[in-house]
Write an enzyme that holds these catalytic residues in place. Structure first.
Site, PDB file in Angstrom:
ATOM      1  CB  SER A  15      -0.892   0.006   1.248  1.00 43.20           C
ATOM      2  OG  SER A  15      -1.537   1.261   1.403  1.00 43.20           O
TER       3      SER A  15
ATOM      4  CE1 TYR B 219      -3.973  -1.985   5.300  1.00 39.04           C
ATOM      5  CE2 TYR B 219      -3.083   0.145   4.632  1.00 39.04           C
ATOM      6  CZ  TYR B 219      -3.632  -1.082   4.304  1.00 39.04           C
ATOM      7  OH  TYR B 219      -3.836  -1.407   2.983  1.00 39.04           O
TER       8      TYR B 219
END
Length: 279
Positions: free
Chosen positions: A151, A164
């Site tokens: 990501s 995250y």
């Protein structure tokens, strides 16, 4: 590798929904010899197979495994079963990922949030790859591909998604190191592609807002770009291109200037304020 995965053995984690489902559809449409579908959602997997079966016909063998990717033992067990039935994969797509809440780090739970996120997002791809990589290397005359879906959050800090971001930063570091290791050891039949997309409109990041110059991406666009990068063996795919620009600015600008210009000015640091995720 060929222009399609026709005749190849493919394994996809997080296959029951979102991007994983789309990768599965692409593999079946292109005539893969087999597609192994891993997810913790057994009902979703069964529904997916029902939809894929008419297209797969006798050409593509489908296998589903309900796997808790946070458990190394479960990964080893199901990997052994896949090897026994289908053989080792030619294409491994480490797609599964989770994101929890939109709270500040000190408001999160170490067990339900931190540990689970790190296990699924960072450790599981390592465990899954370690199960199949020796076989990929040994099959030296056949092209192999490993795709690690990271990501853009792993390339810079972002409030309300600290764990995250950490999990994806770990994934990026491991994935690119693995790529270089394989090249250094002359195992050039195995190529690793690291993917760092911004938000994708699959529902996983429902409520999040795309920063200026980084709009929320459409799944079909991402799948097509990832697929082409995988087939070509590209080392890194950043989507959209402004992810690369953000990385460059982060390296060039003083931290406080970056915070003001990119983080606050372009809305990166506020992108998770309305996050709700899948409901």
């Amino acid at each position: 590798m060929a222009r399609t995965v026709r005749g190849a053995r493919v394994l996809i984690t997080g296959a029951a929904s979102g991007m994983g489902r789309a990768y599965a559809e692409r593999a079946v449409a292109e005539g893969a010899a087999s597609v192994a579908l891993w997810d913790r959602d057994g009902i979703g997997l069964a529904r997916l197979v029902d939809e894929l079966a008419p297209v797969a016909g006798r050409r593509t063998e489908l296998r589903t495994d309900v796997v808790e990717l946070g458990e190394m033992g479960a990964i080893a067990k199901h990997a052994q079963q896949v090897r026994k039935q289908l053989g080792g994969p030619d294409v491994l797509i480490n797609n599964a990922g989770i994101v929890r809440g939109n709270r500040y780090f000190w408001e999160t739970d170490n067990g339900d949030d931190t540990r689970a996120t790190m296990r699924v997002n960072a450790l599981a791809p390592m465990y899954v790859t370690r199960e199949f990589l020796p076989g990929m290397i040994a099959d030296a005359y056949r092209e192999k591909r490993i795709v690690n879906i990271a990501s853009a959050a792993g390339t810079l800090g972002n409030p309300r998604m600290a764990v995250y971001a950490a999990s994806k930063a770990a994934l990026i570091g491991w994935s690119d190191s693995l790529r270089v290791e394989l090249e250094q050891a002359d195992h050039t039949n195995v190529k690793v592609t690291t993917v760092t997309p911004s938000y994708i409109s699959t529902g996983m990041f429902a409520g999040a807002t795309g920063p200026v110059l980084a709009p929320v991406l459409e799944p079909d666009y991402v799948v097509d770009r990832v697929w082409r990068a995988m087939l070509r063996g590209e080392p890194l795919l950043e989507l959209p291109g402004t992810v690369r620009l953000s990385r460059a600015l982060r390296a060039l600008l003083p931290t406080r200037v970056f915070d003001a210009v990119v983080g606050e000015g372009l809305g990166v640091y506020r992108s998770m304020q309305g996050f709700t995720g899948r409901r």
